[in-house]
Design an enzyme around this catalytic site. Structure first.
Site, PDB file in Angstrom:
ATOM      1  N   GLY A   1     -10.978  30.640  12.720  1.00 39.22           N
ATOM      2  CA  GLY A   1     -10.936  29.688  13.822  1.00 39.22           C
ATOM      3  C   GLY A   1     -11.238  30.403  15.119  1.00 39.22           C
ATOM      4  O   GLY A   1     -11.901  31.451  15.116  1.00 39.22           O
ATOM      5  N   SER A   2     -10.735  29.861  16.204  1.00 40.82           N
ATOM      6  CA  SER A   2     -11.089  30.404  17.512  1.00 40.82           C
ATOM      7  C   SER A   2     -10.346  31.709  17.803  1.00 40.82           C
ATOM      8  O   SER A   2      -9.278  31.978  17.245  1.00 40.82           O
ATOM      9  CB  SER A   2     -10.758  29.374  18.586  1.00 40.82           C
ATOM     10  OG  SER A   2      -9.365  29.175  18.611  1.00 40.82           O
ATOM     11  N   THR A   3     -10.913  32.473  18.709  1.00 42.53           N
ATOM     12  CA  THR A   3     -10.278  33.738  19.101  1.00 42.53           C
ATOM     13  C   THR A   3      -8.917  33.464  19.742  1.00 42.53           C
ATOM     14  O   THR A   3      -7.946  34.203  19.500  1.00 42.53           O
ATOM     15  CB  THR A   3     -11.215  34.513  20.052  1.00 42.53           C
ATOM     16  OG1 THR A   3     -12.417  34.809  19.325  1.00 42.53           O
ATOM     17  CG2 THR A   3     -10.600  35.818  20.515  1.00 42.53           C
ATOM     18  N   ALA A   4      -8.813  32.392  20.528  1.00 37.34           N
ATOM     19  CA  ALA A   4      -7.529  32.089  21.184  1.00 37.34           C
ATOM     20  C   ALA A   4      -6.438  31.842  20.138  1.00 37.34           C
ATOM     21  O   ALA A   4      -5.320  32.371  20.256  1.00 37.34           O
ATOM     22  CB  ALA A   4      -7.695  30.861  22.086  1.00 37.34           C
ATOM     23  N   THR A   5      -6.747  31.058  19.104  1.00 40.39           N
ATOM     24  CA  THR A   5      -5.748  30.800  18.068  1.00 40.39           C
ATOM     25  C   THR A   5      -5.460  32.075  17.277  1.00 40.39           C
ATOM     26  O   THR A   5      -4.309  32.328  16.896  1.00 40.39           O
ATOM     27  CB  THR A   5      -6.214  29.669  17.131  1.00 40.39           C
ATOM     28  OG1 THR A   5      -6.520  28.529  17.926  1.00 40.39           O
ATOM     29  CG2 THR A   5      -5.148  29.303  16.123  1.00 40.39           C
ATOM     30  N   GLY A   6      -6.472  32.883  17.041  1.00 40.53           N
ATOM     31  CA  GLY A   6      -6.260  34.166  16.346  1.00 40.53           C
ATOM     32  C   GLY A   6      -5.236  35.019  17.073  1.00 40.53           C
ATOM     33  O   GLY A   6      -4.348  35.624  16.458  1.00 40.53           O
TER      34      GLY A   6
ATOM     35  N   CYS B   1     -19.826  29.589  12.950  1.00 33.72           N
ATOM     36  CA  CYS B   1     -19.298  30.782  13.633  1.00 33.72           C
ATOM     37  C   CYS B   1     -20.387  31.808  13.855  1.00 33.72           C
ATOM     38  O   CYS B   1     -20.572  32.315  14.950  1.00 33.72           O
ATOM     39  CB  CYS B   1     -18.152  31.372  12.822  1.00 33.72           C
ATOM     40  SG  CYS B   1     -18.583  31.692  11.119  1.00 33.72           S
TER      41      CYS B   1
ATOM     42  N   GLU C   1     -11.005  35.847  11.064  1.00 30.77           N
ATOM     43  CA  GLU C   1     -12.433  35.557  11.287  1.00 30.77           C
ATOM     44  C   GLU C   1     -12.494  34.628  12.489  1.00 30.77           C
ATOM     45  O   GLU C   1     -12.207  33.442  12.366  1.00 30.77           O
ATOM     46  CB  GLU C   1     -13.040  34.879  10.057  1.00 30.77           C
ATOM     47  CG  GLU C   1     -13.040  35.725   8.801  1.00 30.77           C
ATOM     48  CD  GLU C   1     -14.078  36.838   8.826  1.00 30.77           C
ATOM     49  OE1 GLU C   1     -14.798  36.989   9.832  1.00 30.77           O
ATOM     50  OE2 GLU C   1     -14.157  37.572   7.823  1.00 30.77           O
TER      51      GLU C   1
END
Ligand code: NAD
Length: 469
Positions: free
Chosen positions: A221-226, A277, A243
Protein backbone atom coordinates in the site's frame (compact mmCIF):
# COMPACT_ATOMS: atom_id res chain seq x y z
CA UNK A 1 -17.60 -23.92 -10.17
CA UNK A 2 -20.19 -21.38 -9.09
CA UNK A 3 -22.13 -18.94 -11.21
CA UNK A 4 -21.40 -15.25 -10.76
CA UNK A 5 -24.55 -14.81 -8.66
CA UNK A 6 -23.71 -17.84 -6.51
CA UNK A 7 -20.22 -16.46 -5.91
CA UNK A 8 -21.64 -13.11 -4.78
CA UNK A 9 -24.22 -14.90 -2.61
CA UNK A 10 -21.50 -17.03 -1.00
CA UNK A 11 -19.65 -13.93 0.23
CA UNK A 12 -22.74 -11.87 1.09
CA UNK A 13 -22.90 -10.78 4.73
CA UNK A 14 -25.41 -12.67 6.87
CA UNK A 15 -25.30 -10.33 9.86
CA UNK A 16 -23.66 -7.18 11.16
CA UNK A 17 -22.96 -3.88 9.43
CA UNK A 18 -22.69 -3.91 5.65
CA UNK A 19 -21.51 -1.56 2.93
CA UNK A 20 -22.76 -1.22 -0.62
CA UNK A 21 -19.92 -1.42 -3.11
CA UNK A 22 -20.44 0.72 -6.21
CA UNK A 23 -19.15 0.05 -9.71
CA UNK A 24 -16.64 2.82 -10.50
CA UNK A 25 -17.66 2.77 -14.17
CA UNK A 26 -21.38 3.31 -13.60
CA UNK A 27 -22.04 4.15 -9.95
CA UNK A 28 -24.39 1.14 -9.81
CA UNK A 29 -24.24 -1.30 -6.85
CA UNK A 30 -22.03 -4.35 -7.31
CA UNK A 31 -22.87 -6.08 -4.04
CA UNK A 32 -22.87 -5.88 -0.27
CA UNK A 33 -19.65 -6.24 1.69
CA UNK A 34 -19.49 -7.06 5.37
CA UNK A 35 -17.90 -4.44 7.60
CA UNK A 36 -16.00 -6.74 9.90
CA UNK A 37 -14.88 -5.59 13.31
CA UNK A 38 -11.87 -6.10 15.53
CA UNK A 39 -13.89 -8.85 17.24
CA UNK A 40 -14.19 -10.67 13.91
CA UNK A 41 -10.45 -10.21 13.51
CA UNK A 42 -9.83 -11.80 16.92
CA UNK A 43 -11.89 -14.82 15.88
CA UNK A 44 -10.03 -15.14 12.60
CA UNK A 45 -6.63 -14.98 14.32
CA UNK A 46 -7.72 -17.60 16.87
CA UNK A 47 -8.94 -19.92 14.10
CA UNK A 48 -5.71 -19.37 12.17
CA UNK A 49 -3.59 -20.16 15.21
CA UNK A 50 -5.60 -23.35 15.79
CA UNK A 51 -5.27 -24.55 12.19
CA UNK A 52 -1.61 -23.66 11.66
CA UNK A 53 0.27 -26.45 13.49
CA UNK A 54 -1.43 -29.24 11.54
CA UNK A 55 -0.84 -27.38 8.27
CA UNK A 56 2.82 -26.87 9.14
CA UNK A 57 3.17 -30.55 10.04
CA UNK A 58 2.04 -31.57 6.53
CA UNK A 59 5.42 -30.56 5.14
CA UNK A 60 6.35 -28.82 1.90
CA UNK A 61 5.14 -31.47 -0.54
CA UNK A 62 1.61 -31.76 0.82
CA UNK A 63 1.26 -28.02 1.23
CA UNK A 64 2.46 -27.48 -2.34
CA UNK A 65 -0.06 -30.05 -3.56
CA UNK A 66 -2.84 -28.11 -1.80
CA UNK A 67 -1.67 -24.86 -3.40
CA UNK A 68 -1.79 -26.50 -6.83
CA UNK A 69 -5.38 -27.54 -6.15
CA UNK A 70 -6.16 -24.00 -5.03
CA UNK A 71 -4.75 -22.76 -8.36
CA UNK A 72 -7.07 -25.20 -10.16
CA UNK A 73 -10.01 -23.83 -8.15
CA UNK A 74 -9.12 -20.27 -9.22
CA UNK A 75 -9.04 -21.41 -12.84
CA UNK A 76 -12.41 -23.16 -12.52
CA UNK A 77 -13.97 -19.87 -11.34
CA UNK A 78 -11.73 -17.60 -13.44
CA UNK A 79 -14.41 -15.92 -15.51
CA UNK A 80 -16.69 -15.22 -12.53
CA UNK A 81 -13.78 -13.85 -10.50
CA UNK A 82 -12.65 -11.66 -13.40
CA UNK A 83 -16.15 -10.29 -13.85
CA UNK A 84 -16.46 -9.38 -10.17
CA UNK A 85 -12.99 -7.84 -10.19
CA UNK A 86 -13.88 -5.80 -13.25
CA UNK A 87 -17.10 -4.53 -11.73
CA UNK A 88 -15.60 -3.66 -8.36
CA UNK A 89 -12.15 -2.39 -9.35
CA UNK A 90 -13.15 -1.00 -12.75
CA UNK A 91 -10.42 -2.67 -14.80
CA UNK A 92 -11.56 -4.12 -18.13
CA UNK A 93 -11.91 -7.86 -18.61
CA UNK A 94 -9.73 -7.58 -21.68
CA UNK A 95 -6.11 -6.39 -22.07
CA UNK A 96 -3.60 -6.70 -19.21
CA UNK A 97 -6.46 -6.31 -16.75
CA UNK A 98 -9.04 -8.49 -14.97
CA UNK A 99 -8.61 -11.84 -16.76
CA UNK A 100 -4.87 -11.27 -16.72
CA UNK A 101 -5.01 -10.62 -12.95
CA UNK A 102 -6.97 -13.79 -12.22
CA UNK A 103 -4.57 -15.75 -14.42
CA UNK A 104 -1.68 -14.31 -12.41
CA UNK A 105 -3.33 -15.55 -9.19
CA UNK A 106 -3.18 -19.13 -10.48
CA UNK A 107 0.35 -18.64 -11.83
CA UNK A 108 1.70 -17.27 -8.54
CA UNK A 109 0.04 -20.06 -6.54
CA UNK A 110 1.68 -22.61 -8.83
CA UNK A 111 5.05 -20.88 -8.61
CA UNK A 112 4.91 -20.78 -4.80
CA UNK A 113 4.18 -24.51 -4.86
CA UNK A 114 6.96 -25.33 -7.30
CA UNK A 115 9.86 -23.23 -6.01
CA UNK A 116 12.42 -25.45 -4.29
CA UNK A 117 13.68 -24.44 -0.85
CA UNK A 118 16.07 -26.97 0.62
CA UNK A 119 18.03 -26.52 3.85
CA UNK A 120 21.36 -24.86 3.08
CA UNK A 121 24.66 -26.20 4.42
CA UNK A 122 26.56 -23.06 5.40
CA UNK A 123 29.66 -24.72 6.92
CA UNK A 124 30.79 -28.34 6.68
CA UNK A 125 34.55 -28.49 7.21
CA UNK A 126 34.87 -31.74 9.12
CA UNK A 127 34.80 -29.97 12.50
CA UNK A 128 31.75 -27.77 12.24
CA UNK A 129 28.53 -28.46 10.44
CA UNK A 130 25.86 -25.77 10.27
CA UNK A 131 22.64 -25.76 8.28
CA UNK A 132 20.19 -22.97 7.58
CA UNK A 133 16.52 -23.95 7.77
CA UNK A 134 13.31 -21.92 7.61
CA UNK A 135 10.62 -22.64 10.20
CA UNK A 136 7.03 -21.37 9.85
CA UNK A 137 6.31 -18.03 11.49
CA UNK A 138 2.79 -18.94 12.68
CA UNK A 139 0.01 -16.52 11.76
CA UNK A 140 0.75 -13.99 9.00
CA UNK A 141 -1.34 -10.86 8.40
CA UNK A 142 -1.77 -9.73 4.78
CA UNK A 143 -2.89 -6.13 4.24
CA UNK A 144 -3.50 -5.06 0.68
CA UNK A 145 -4.46 -2.19 -1.65
CA UNK A 146 -7.29 -1.70 -4.15
CA UNK A 147 -5.41 -1.56 -7.45
CA UNK A 148 -4.58 -5.26 -8.02
CA UNK A 149 -6.57 -6.65 -5.08
CA UNK A 150 -6.64 -10.33 -6.04
CA UNK A 151 -3.14 -10.65 -7.44
CA UNK A 152 -1.45 -8.84 -4.57
CA UNK A 153 -3.39 -10.91 -2.04
CA UNK A 154 -2.04 -14.05 -3.71
CA UNK A 155 1.48 -12.60 -3.74
CA UNK A 156 1.15 -12.34 0.03
CA UNK A 157 -0.70 -15.52 0.94
CA UNK A 158 0.80 -18.08 -1.47
CA UNK A 159 4.36 -18.01 -0.05
CA UNK A 160 2.97 -17.69 3.48
CA UNK A 161 0.90 -20.86 3.11
CA UNK A 162 3.66 -22.72 1.31
CA UNK A 163 5.99 -22.02 4.25
CA UNK A 164 3.53 -23.52 6.75
CA UNK A 165 1.81 -20.40 8.05
CA UNK A 166 -1.85 -19.52 8.48
CA UNK A 167 -3.03 -16.23 6.97
CA UNK A 168 -5.49 -13.50 7.92
CA UNK A 169 -6.13 -11.14 5.01
CA UNK A 170 -7.29 -7.54 5.42
CA UNK A 171 -8.42 -6.26 2.01
CA UNK A 172 -8.76 -2.61 1.08
CA UNK A 173 -12.12 -1.09 2.01
CA UNK A 174 -12.47 -0.14 -1.68
CA UNK A 175 -12.24 -3.68 -3.08
CA UNK A 176 -13.36 -6.17 -0.41
CA UNK A 177 -15.62 -8.26 -2.66
CA UNK A 178 -12.81 -9.29 -5.00
CA UNK A 179 -10.68 -10.52 -2.11
CA UNK A 180 -13.55 -12.18 -0.25
CA UNK A 181 -14.48 -14.05 -3.44
CA UNK A 182 -10.89 -15.09 -4.09
CA UNK A 183 -10.47 -16.35 -0.52
CA UNK A 184 -13.81 -18.18 -0.77
CA UNK A 185 -12.58 -19.99 -3.89
CA UNK A 186 -9.16 -20.81 -2.38
CA UNK A 187 -10.86 -22.18 0.73
CA UNK A 188 -12.53 -24.86 -1.37
CA UNK A 189 -9.11 -26.55 -1.21
CA UNK A 190 -7.71 -25.46 2.17
CA UNK A 191 -8.34 -26.62 5.75
CA UNK A 192 -10.90 -24.70 7.84
CA UNK A 193 -9.61 -21.62 9.63
CA UNK A 194 -6.23 -21.56 7.87
CA UNK A 195 -7.12 -18.62 5.61
CA UNK A 196 -9.67 -15.91 6.46
CA UNK A 197 -10.43 -12.52 4.96
CA UNK A 198 -11.54 -9.90 7.47
CA UNK A 199 -13.09 -7.10 5.50
CA UNK A 200 -12.88 -4.16 7.88
CA UNK A 201 -11.51 -0.65 7.82
CA UNK A 202 -8.30 0.95 8.96
CA UNK A 203 -9.07 0.01 12.61
CA UNK A 204 -8.94 -3.67 11.64
CA UNK A 205 -5.66 -3.14 9.77
CA UNK A 206 -4.17 -1.38 12.78
CA UNK A 207 -5.33 -4.13 15.14
CA UNK A 208 -3.85 -6.79 12.85
CA UNK A 209 -0.50 -4.97 12.68
CA UNK A 210 -0.37 -4.70 16.47
CA UNK A 211 -1.73 -8.13 17.39
CA UNK A 212 0.52 -10.29 19.59
CA UNK A 213 -0.77 -13.47 17.93
CA UNK A 214 0.52 -12.39 14.49
CA UNK A 215 4.19 -12.96 13.68
CA UNK A 216 4.51 -11.13 10.39
CA UNK A 217 2.72 -8.52 8.30
CA UNK A 218 2.89 -8.59 4.53
CA UNK A 219 1.85 -5.08 3.55
CA UNK A 220 1.29 -3.55 0.14
CA UNK A 221 0.00 0.00 0.00
CA UNK A 222 1.05 3.58 0.44
CA UNK A 223 4.29 4.70 2.05
CA UNK A 224 2.32 6.65 4.68
CA UNK A 225 0.43 3.53 5.79
CA UNK A 226 3.67 1.51 5.70
CA UNK A 227 5.17 3.93 8.21
CA UNK A 228 2.08 3.59 10.45
CA UNK A 229 2.45 -0.20 10.30
CA UNK A 230 6.12 -0.03 11.28
CA UNK A 231 4.99 1.86 14.38
CA UNK A 232 2.05 -0.34 15.32
CA UNK A 233 4.09 -3.53 14.80
CA UNK A 234 7.03 -2.32 16.89
CA UNK A 235 5.70 -3.40 20.28
CA UNK A 236 5.54 -7.05 19.19
CA UNK A 237 8.69 -6.91 17.01
CA UNK A 238 6.85 -8.29 14.02
CA UNK A 239 8.59 -9.26 10.84
CA UNK A 240 7.52 -6.98 7.99
CA UNK A 241 7.58 -7.06 4.22
CA UNK A 242 6.65 -3.60 2.98
CA UNK A 243 5.80 -3.00 -0.68
CA UNK A 244 5.06 0.71 -0.69
CA UNK A 245 4.45 3.52 -3.11
CA UNK A 246 6.59 4.23 -6.10
CA UNK A 247 7.23 7.01 -8.58
CA UNK A 248 9.16 5.11 -11.21
CA UNK A 249 11.34 6.92 -13.72
CA UNK A 250 11.97 5.75 -17.28
CA UNK A 251 14.95 7.09 -19.21
CA UNK A 252 14.93 7.05 -23.01
CA UNK A 253 18.54 7.12 -24.24
CA UNK A 254 19.42 9.05 -27.43
CA UNK A 255 19.82 5.90 -29.54
CA UNK A 256 16.31 4.52 -28.89
CA UNK A 257 13.82 4.06 -31.73
CA UNK A 258 10.71 6.10 -30.77
CA UNK A 259 8.32 4.04 -32.87
CA UNK A 260 9.66 0.72 -31.61
CA UNK A 261 9.37 1.66 -27.93
CA UNK A 262 6.10 3.63 -27.96
CA UNK A 263 3.77 0.75 -27.16
CA UNK A 264 6.03 -0.56 -24.40
CA UNK A 265 6.23 2.92 -22.89
CA UNK A 266 2.45 3.24 -23.06
CA UNK A 267 1.70 0.01 -21.23
CA UNK A 268 4.52 0.64 -18.77
CA UNK A 269 2.75 3.82 -17.73
CA UNK A 270 -0.92 3.07 -18.34
CA UNK A 271 -1.33 -0.55 -17.24
CA UNK A 272 -4.43 -0.76 -15.06
CA UNK A 273 -5.14 2.82 -16.15
CA UNK A 274 -2.00 3.95 -14.33
CA UNK A 275 -3.09 2.52 -10.97
CA UNK A 276 -0.05 0.30 -10.56
CA UNK A 277 2.70 0.57 -7.97
CA UNK A 278 5.53 -0.13 -10.38
CA UNK A 279 4.12 1.78 -13.35
CA UNK A 280 6.23 4.26 -15.28
CA UNK A 281 5.23 7.53 -13.61
CA UNK A 282 7.75 10.02 -15.06
CA UNK A 283 9.45 9.72 -18.42
CA UNK A 284 12.82 11.35 -19.18
CA UNK A 285 13.53 11.71 -22.90
CA UNK A 286 16.71 12.99 -24.54
CA UNK A 287 16.38 16.30 -26.34
CA UNK A 288 17.24 14.81 -29.74
CA UNK A 289 14.24 12.48 -29.85
CA UNK A 290 11.88 14.24 -27.43
CA UNK A 291 9.38 15.38 -30.07
CA UNK A 292 9.41 12.02 -31.84
CA UNK A 293 8.79 10.06 -28.62
CA UNK A 294 5.99 12.45 -27.63
CA UNK A 295 4.35 12.06 -31.05
CA UNK A 296 4.61 8.24 -31.14
CA UNK A 297 3.34 7.91 -27.59
CA UNK A 298 0.40 10.20 -28.31
CA UNK A 299 -0.50 8.10 -31.37
CA UNK A 300 -0.49 4.88 -29.36
CA UNK A 301 -2.35 6.39 -26.38
CA UNK A 302 -5.05 8.03 -28.49
CA UNK A 303 -5.96 4.64 -29.99
CA UNK A 304 -6.60 2.86 -26.68
CA UNK A 305 -10.33 2.50 -25.90
CA UNK A 306 -11.43 3.46 -22.38
CA UNK A 307 -14.81 2.55 -20.92
CA UNK A 308 -16.86 0.05 -18.97
CA UNK A 309 -14.72 -2.96 -18.15
CA UNK A 310 -17.38 -5.50 -19.13
CA UNK A 311 -17.25 -4.24 -22.71
CA UNK A 312 -14.63 -6.40 -24.45
CA UNK A 313 -13.42 -3.56 -26.65
CA UNK A 314 -12.02 -1.54 -23.74
CA UNK A 315 -8.47 -1.82 -22.43
CA UNK A 316 -8.53 1.20 -20.09
CA UNK A 317 -11.11 1.73 -17.33
CA UNK A 318 -12.14 4.29 -14.74
CA UNK A 319 -10.16 5.29 -11.66
CA UNK A 320 -11.28 3.00 -8.87
CA UNK A 321 -12.48 5.77 -6.57
CA UNK A 322 -13.28 9.47 -6.53
CA UNK A 323 -10.35 10.35 -4.23
CA UNK A 324 -7.89 8.96 -6.77
CA UNK A 325 -9.69 10.73 -9.61
CA UNK A 326 -9.40 14.00 -7.70
CA UNK A 327 -5.66 13.49 -7.16
CA UNK A 328 -5.07 12.92 -10.90
CA UNK A 329 -7.29 15.87 -11.90
CA UNK A 330 -5.57 18.18 -9.40
CA UNK A 331 -2.08 17.24 -10.58
CA UNK A 332 -2.89 17.63 -14.28
CA UNK A 333 -4.66 20.97 -13.71
CA UNK A 334 -1.68 22.25 -11.71
CA UNK A 335 0.71 21.11 -14.43
CA UNK A 336 -1.34 22.92 -17.08
CA UNK A 337 -1.51 26.07 -14.91
CA UNK A 338 2.27 25.99 -14.54
CA UNK A 339 2.68 26.24 -18.32
CA UNK A 340 3.23 22.57 -19.19
CA UNK A 341 1.83 21.42 -22.53
CA UNK A 342 -1.05 18.90 -22.57
CA UNK A 343 -0.31 16.61 -25.52
CA UNK A 344 -3.33 14.38 -25.04
CA UNK A 345 -6.27 14.16 -22.63
CA UNK A 346 -6.52 16.36 -19.56
CA UNK A 347 -10.14 17.06 -20.45
CA UNK A 348 -12.45 14.70 -18.52
CA UNK A 349 -16.11 14.85 -19.48
CA UNK A 350 -17.95 16.21 -16.41
CA UNK A 351 -21.22 14.63 -17.55
CA UNK A 352 -19.83 11.13 -17.93
CA UNK A 353 -20.90 8.81 -15.11
CA UNK A 354 -18.12 6.92 -13.34
CA UNK A 355 -14.61 8.01 -12.43
CA UNK A 356 -13.24 8.19 -15.97
CA UNK A 357 -10.16 10.33 -16.54
CA UNK A 358 -8.78 10.20 -20.10
CA UNK A 359 -5.28 8.99 -20.91
CA UNK A 360 -3.19 12.13 -20.53
CA UNK A 361 0.33 13.05 -21.70
CA UNK A 362 1.98 16.20 -20.38
CA UNK A 363 5.06 17.58 -22.14
CA UNK A 364 7.47 20.45 -21.50
CA UNK A 365 7.08 20.05 -17.78
CA UNK A 366 9.61 20.99 -15.10
CA UNK A 367 11.14 18.21 -13.05
CA UNK A 368 10.00 19.98 -9.88
CA UNK A 369 6.32 19.97 -10.93
CA UNK A 370 4.02 18.04 -8.52
CA UNK A 371 2.85 15.81 -11.41
CA UNK A 372 6.47 14.63 -11.52
CA UNK A 373 7.37 14.58 -7.83
CA UNK A 374 4.12 13.15 -6.42
CA UNK A 375 2.73 9.69 -7.19
CA UNK A 376 -0.21 10.34 -9.55
CA UNK A 377 -1.39 6.69 -9.54
CA UNK A 378 -3.55 7.27 -12.59
CA UNK A 379 -3.56 7.81 -16.37
CA UNK A 380 -1.40 10.97 -16.60
CA UNK A 381 2.24 10.75 -17.66
CA UNK A 382 4.66 13.70 -17.45
CA UNK A 383 7.42 13.69 -20.09
CA UNK A 384 10.56 15.58 -19.09
CA UNK A 385 13.31 16.69 -21.47
CA UNK A 386 16.99 16.07 -20.64
CA UNK A 387 20.25 16.78 -22.39
CA UNK A 388 22.87 14.60 -20.67
CA UNK A 389 22.57 11.10 -19.23
CA UNK A 390 24.10 12.34 -15.97
CA UNK A 391 21.29 14.87 -15.70
CA UNK A 392 18.65 12.18 -16.37
CA UNK A 393 20.14 9.84 -13.77
CA UNK A 394 20.26 12.64 -11.19
CA UNK A 395 16.61 13.52 -11.82
CA UNK A 396 15.55 9.86 -11.70
CA UNK A 397 17.32 9.37 -8.36
CA UNK A 398 16.16 12.63 -6.78
CA UNK A 399 13.05 11.31 -5.04
CA UNK A 400 12.89 9.40 -1.77
CA UNK A 401 11.11 6.41 -3.35
CA UNK A 402 12.70 3.75 -5.55
CA UNK A 403 10.43 0.88 -6.52
CA UNK A 404 11.20 0.37 -10.21
CA UNK A 405 12.84 2.22 -13.10
CA UNK A 406 13.55 1.56 -16.77
CA UNK A 407 16.07 2.38 -19.45
CA UNK A 408 15.14 2.38 -23.13
CA UNK A 409 17.86 1.97 -25.74
CA UNK A 410 18.88 0.10 -28.89
CA UNK A 411 22.05 -0.96 -27.04
CA UNK A 412 21.26 -3.26 -24.08
CA UNK A 413 24.84 -3.06 -22.75
CA UNK A 414 24.70 0.74 -22.64
CA UNK A 415 21.28 0.50 -20.99
CA UNK A 416 22.62 -1.86 -18.30
CA UNK A 417 25.38 0.63 -17.47
CA UNK A 418 22.76 3.30 -16.86
CA UNK A 419 20.54 0.80 -15.00
CA UNK A 420 23.29 0.13 -12.46
CA UNK A 421 23.27 3.84 -11.54
CA UNK A 422 19.56 3.95 -10.71
CA UNK A 423 18.33 3.74 -7.11
CA UNK A 424 15.46 1.30 -7.59
CA UNK A 425 14.58 -2.24 -6.56
CA UNK A 426 14.12 -3.34 -10.19
CA UNK A 427 15.42 -1.71 -13.35
CA UNK A 428 13.85 -2.98 -16.56
CA UNK A 429 15.42 -2.56 -19.98
CA UNK A 430 13.12 -1.73 -22.89
CA UNK A 431 10.08 -2.63 -20.77
CA UNK A 432 8.60 -1.43 -17.50
CA UNK A 433 6.73 -3.12 -14.69
CA UNK A 434 7.01 -6.74 -15.89
CA UNK A 435 6.81 -9.00 -12.84
CA UNK A 436 7.60 -12.71 -12.84
CA UNK A 437 6.98 -15.19 -10.00
CA UNK A 438 10.56 -16.52 -10.39
CA UNK A 439 12.22 -13.11 -10.03
CA UNK A 440 12.48 -11.34 -6.65
CA UNK A 441 10.66 -8.01 -6.44
CA UNK A 442 10.94 -5.28 -3.82
CA UNK A 443 11.60 -1.60 -3.29
CA UNK A 444 14.58 0.59 -2.52
CA UNK A 445 14.48 3.72 -0.32
CA UNK A 446 10.99 4.55 0.97
CA UNK A 447 9.36 2.12 -1.47
CA UNK A 448 9.78 -0.48 1.23
CA UNK A 449 11.89 -3.44 2.26
CA UNK A 450 11.85 -7.20 1.92
CA UNK A 451 11.53 -9.24 -1.25
CA UNK A 452 8.59 -11.09 -2.73
CA UNK A 453 8.64 -13.97 -5.30
CA UNK A 454 11.05 -16.79 -5.97
CA UNK A 455 13.07 -18.52 -3.27
CA UNK A 456 13.83 -15.13 -1.65
CA UNK A 457 10.10 -14.57 -1.32
CA UNK A 458 9.62 -17.95 0.39
CA UNK A 459 12.47 -17.24 2.81
CA UNK A 460 10.73 -14.01 3.82
CA UNK A 461 7.81 -16.07 5.11
CA UNK A 462 9.93 -18.25 7.37
CA UNK A 463 11.99 -17.77 10.49
CA UNK A 464 15.62 -18.59 9.73
CA UNK A 465 17.03 -21.22 12.06
CA UNK A 466 20.59 -22.46 12.19
CA UNK A 467 21.17 -26.06 13.26
CA UNK A 468 24.79 -26.13 14.38
CA UNK A 469 26.28 -29.54 15.13
P1 NAD B 1 -3.30 2.45 1.52
O1 NAD B 1 -1.99 2.52 2.19
O2 NAD B 1 -4.22 3.60 1.65
O3 NAD B 1 -4.12 1.18 2.01
C1 NAD B 1 -3.59 -0.12 1.93
C2 NAD B 1 -4.22 -0.98 3.02
O4 NAD B 1 -3.79 -0.55 4.30
C3 NAD B 1 -5.74 -0.95 3.06
O5 NAD B 1 -6.20 -2.27 3.25
C4 NAD B 1 -6.05 -0.09 4.27
O6 NAD B 1 -7.27 -0.39 4.89
C5 NAD B 1 -4.92 -0.47 5.19
N1 NAD B 1 -4.60 0.52 6.23
C6 NAD B 1 -4.81 1.86 6.20
N2 NAD B 1 -4.30 2.43 7.32
C7 NAD B 1 -3.79 1.41 8.06
C8 NAD B 1 -3.10 1.36 9.31
N3 NAD B 1 -2.85 2.47 10.02
N4 NAD B 1 -2.66 0.15 9.76
C9 NAD B 1 -2.86 -0.96 9.04
N5 NAD B 1 -3.52 -0.97 7.86
C10 NAD B 1 -3.97 0.21 7.37
O7 NAD B 1 -2.93 2.16 -0.02
P2 NAD B 1 -3.91 2.13 -1.27
O8 NAD B 1 -4.36 3.54 -1.54
O9 NAD B 1 -4.93 1.06 -1.12
O10 NAD B 1 -2.92 1.67 -2.43
C11 NAD B 1 -2.23 2.54 -3.25
C12 NAD B 1 -0.77 2.64 -2.85
O11 NAD B 1 -0.21 1.34 -2.77
C13 NAD B 1 0.08 3.38 -3.84
O12 NAD B 1 0.98 4.23 -3.16
C14 NAD B 1 0.86 2.29 -4.55
O13 NAD B 1 2.07 2.71 -5.11
C15 NAD B 1 1.03 1.31 -3.45
N6 NAD B 1 1.26 -0.04 -3.98
C16 NAD B 1 2.50 -0.59 -3.86
C17 NAD B 1 2.75 -1.83 -4.39
C18 NAD B 1 4.11 -2.46 -4.31
O14 NAD B 1 4.25 -3.63 -4.64
N7 NAD B 1 5.12 -1.75 -3.87
C19 NAD B 1 1.73 -2.52 -5.05
C20 NAD B 1 0.47 -1.93 -5.15
C21 NAD B 1 0.25 -0.69 -4.60
Amino acid sequence: METYDALLAAIAPTSGETRTILDPATGQPVGQAPVHTVRDLEQAIAAAAAAQPEWAALGHDARSAALLKAADAVERSAEELARLLSREQGKPLNGPNARFEVGACAAWLRAAAATPLDPETVVDDGETRAELHYRPIGVVGAIGPWNWPMMITVWQLAPALRMGNAVVVKPSEYTPLSVLALVHVLNQELPDGLLTAVSGGRDVGEALAGHPGVGKIMFTGSTATGKAIIKSSAETVKRLTLELGGNDAGIVLPDADPKAIAEGLFWGAFINTGQTCAALKRLYVHDTLYDAVCAELATVAAAMPMGNGLDETNVLGPLQNRQQYDIVARLVDAARDSGARILLGGDPDPDRPGHFYPATLVADIENSNPLVTEEQFGPALPIIRYSTVDEAVAMANALDVGLGASVWSADPAAARTVAARLEAGTVWINKHGAVDPRIPFGGAKQSGYGLEFGAEGLKALGVPQIING
